[in-house]
Design a protein around this motif. Structure first.
Motif, short mmCIF file in Angstrom:
data_model
loop_
_atom_site.label_atom_id
_atom_site.label_comp_id
_atom_site.label_asym_id
_atom_site.label_seq_id
_atom_site.Cartn_x
_atom_site.Cartn_y
_atom_site.Cartn_z
N PHE A 34 0.73 -0.76 -0.27
CA PHE A 34 -0.28 -0.05 -0.45
C PHE A 34 0.40 0.91 0.03
CE2 PHE A 34 -3.68 -2.39 1.38
CZ PHE A 34 -2.99 -3.76 2.21
N TYR A 36 -0.21 5.34 1.76
CA TYR A 36 -0.59 6.12 2.12
C TYR A 36 -0.01 7.46 1.88
CZ TYR A 36 -3.28 2.58 4.67
OH TYR A 36 -4.26 1.18 5.44
N ARG A 43 -4.61 13.99 8.69
CA ARG A 43 -4.81 12.85 8.52
C ARG A 43 -3.94 11.38 7.77
NH1 ARG A 43 -10.38 11.70 11.36
NH2 ARG A 43 -9.86 13.47 11.97
N LEU A 44 -3.71 10.56 7.86
CA LEU A 44 -3.40 9.99 7.58
C LEU A 44 -3.81 8.96 6.11
CD1 LEU A 44 -0.05 8.02 6.77
CD2 LEU A 44 -0.86 6.31 8.07
N ARG A 49 -3.44 0.70 -3.64
CA ARG A 49 -3.29 -0.81 -2.84
C ARG A 49 -2.31 -1.22 -4.33
NH1 ARG A 49 -8.29 -2.94 -0.03
NH2 ARG A 49 -8.19 -0.78 0.43
N TYR A 90 1.24 -5.56 4.11
CA TYR A 90 0.23 -6.70 5.13
C TYR A 90 1.06 -7.83 4.88
CZ TYR A 90 -3.46 -9.24 6.76
OH TYR A 90 -4.49 -9.66 7.54
N VAL B 4 -12.59 8.85 11.88
CA VAL B 4 -12.11 8.76 13.53
C VAL B 4 -11.40 9.68 14.45
CG1 VAL B 4 -9.64 7.42 14.28
CG2 VAL B 4 -11.21 6.25 12.06
N TYR B 35 -1.20 1.96 16.41
CA TYR B 35 0.07 2.58 16.06
C TYR B 35 0.54 3.67 16.79
CZ TYR B 35 -1.64 0.12 11.97
OH TYR B 35 -1.80 -0.39 11.02
N PHE B 45 3.01 -1.02 14.70
CA PHE B 45 1.54 -1.75 14.74
C PHE B 45 2.36 -1.30 16.55
CE2 PHE B 45 -1.69 -4.61 15.07
CZ PHE B 45 -1.54 -5.53 15.82
N PHE B 91 -1.33 6.83 16.83
CA PHE B 91 -2.36 6.27 15.31
C PHE B 91 -3.42 5.48 15.71
CE2 PHE B 91 -0.52 10.27 12.99
CZ PHE B 91 0.77 10.28 13.43
N GLY B 99 -8.98 -7.76 9.87
CA GLY B 99 -7.95 -7.94 9.73
C GLY B 99 -7.09 -6.67 9.52
N GLN B 100 -6.07 -6.82 8.66
CA GLN B 100 -5.12 -5.57 8.50
C GLN B 100 -4.91 -4.85 7.12
OE1 GLN B 100 -1.96 -4.11 11.27
NE2 GLN B 100 -1.85 -6.42 12.20
N ALA B 101 -5.82 -5.82 6.32
CA ALA B 101 -4.92 -6.09 4.93
C ALA B 101 -6.47 -5.34 4.61
CB ALA B 101 -5.25 -7.04 3.80
N VAL B 102 -7.96 -4.45 5.30
CA VAL B 102 -9.10 -3.76 4.28
C VAL B 102 -8.24 -2.43 4.56
CG1 VAL B 102 -10.57 -5.78 4.91
CG2 VAL B 102 -9.34 -4.19 6.22
N GLN B 103 -8.43 -1.34 4.20
CA GLN B 103 -8.60 0.12 3.96
C GLN B 103 -8.60 0.09 5.39
OE1 GLN B 103 -10.50 2.32 1.16
NE2 GLN B 103 -9.34 4.93 2.70
N GLN B 104 -7.83 0.75 6.15
CA GLN B 104 -7.87 1.59 8.02
C GLN B 104 -8.00 2.90 7.39
OE1 GLN B 104 -4.70 0.32 10.07
NE2 GLN B 104 -5.04 -2.21 9.51
N PHE B 106 -7.34 6.32 9.35
CA PHE B 106 -6.52 6.72 10.45
C PHE B 106 -7.27 7.77 10.79
CE2 PHE B 106 -2.74 3.98 11.04
CZ PHE B 106 -3.26 3.30 9.56
N GLY B 107 -6.98 8.39 12.60
CA GLY B 107 -7.16 9.71 13.40
C GLY B 107 -6.28 10.44 13.29
N PRO B 108 -6.02 11.39 12.99
CA PRO B 108 -5.17 12.63 13.34
C PRO B 108 -3.97 12.54 14.34
CG PRO B 108 -7.10 13.60 14.62
CD PRO B 108 -8.18 11.78 14.33
#
Lengths: 112, 115
Positions: A34, A36, A43-44, A49, A90, B4, B35, B45, B91, B99-104, B106-108
């Motif tokens: 990915f 980012y 934010r990030l 991907r 990942y 978030v 994180y 992580f 963060f 699962g972590q492969a999906v889009q996450q 993020f907060g500030p």
């Protein structure tokens, strides 16, 4: 162990110039990769991907398993592309847990 | 959808005090990830939680750090007896599916400074 290396901490280009942000990885299996991006004061967020093979905001990235690279490219940089870019992988860590591992990031500055 | 939310955005603690960092995931998301970003480093992580469950805490330091995600309310990352080395940006991210492969998303971030 999985590792993501972004060799350039800083990258500066002029508007309209091509840009390439380098990312190399170390992973024994088939990784999911990915990019980012974090714009100033934001934010990030996910940029793209490798599995979707799409172009976002003119950026593309191709997974090269032979060179273990996933470089981010754009043919003509724009000032609004100035941001921090993180490459992420990942993959399975320690034999049992999947993790998202980030590189240290490259700060791209596009000058007018 | 406000995205978030993390609070506080900045937190200053003296050595030995406790730090509590809060994360409210996006509406409809029940998976939360924490994180840590040390200066000059990438995001690392720490822990993955679902409501009332810790799924993966393999990235958490063995002592002083704990995390929870209660049935009601935000996820909390708690650092007891903070030391200077805990100074970092923390963060939180959330996703709608496992699962972590999906889009996450993020907060500030919360920037913790230990003096």
């Amino acid at each position: 162990a999985q590792r993501v290396t972004q060799p350039e901490k800083l990258l500066s280009v002029f508007k309209g110039a091509p840009v390439e942000l380098k990312c190399n990885y170390s992973y024994s299996g088939s990784p999911e990769l990915f990019w980012y991006v974090q714009y100033s004061r934001q934010r990030l967020q996910l940029l793209l991907r490798h599995i979707s093979r799409e172009s976002i905001k003119g950026f593309t990235a191709d997974l090269n398993k032979g060179e273990t690279s996933f470089h981010l490219k754009k043919p003509f940089a724009q000032e609004e592309d100035s941001a921090m870019y993180y490459c992420a992988l990942y993959g399975l860590v320690g034999g049992s847990n999947y993790k998202l591992t980030f590189g240290k990031g490259t700060l791209l500055t596009v000058n007018p | 959808n406000a995205g978030v939310m993390q609070n506080p955005r900045h937190l200053v603690r003296r050595r030995g005090q406790e730090a509590r960092l809060r994360c409210s995931p996006m509406k409809g998301h029940s998976h939360v990830y924490w994180y840590r970003q040390l200066p000059e480093e990438g995001l690392k992580f720490m822990v993955y939680l679902q409501k009332e469950n810790i799924i993966d805490e393999s990235g958490m330091p063995k002592e002083r750090f704990s995390a929870e995600f209660p049935k009601e309310g935000p996820s909390i990352l708690r650092i007891q007896q903070v030391v200077r080395g805990d100074s970092a940006a923390y963060f939180c991210a959330s996703s709608p599916v496992p699962g972590q492969a999906v889009q996450q998303y993020f907060g500030p971030g919360t920037r913790l400074t230990v003096t």
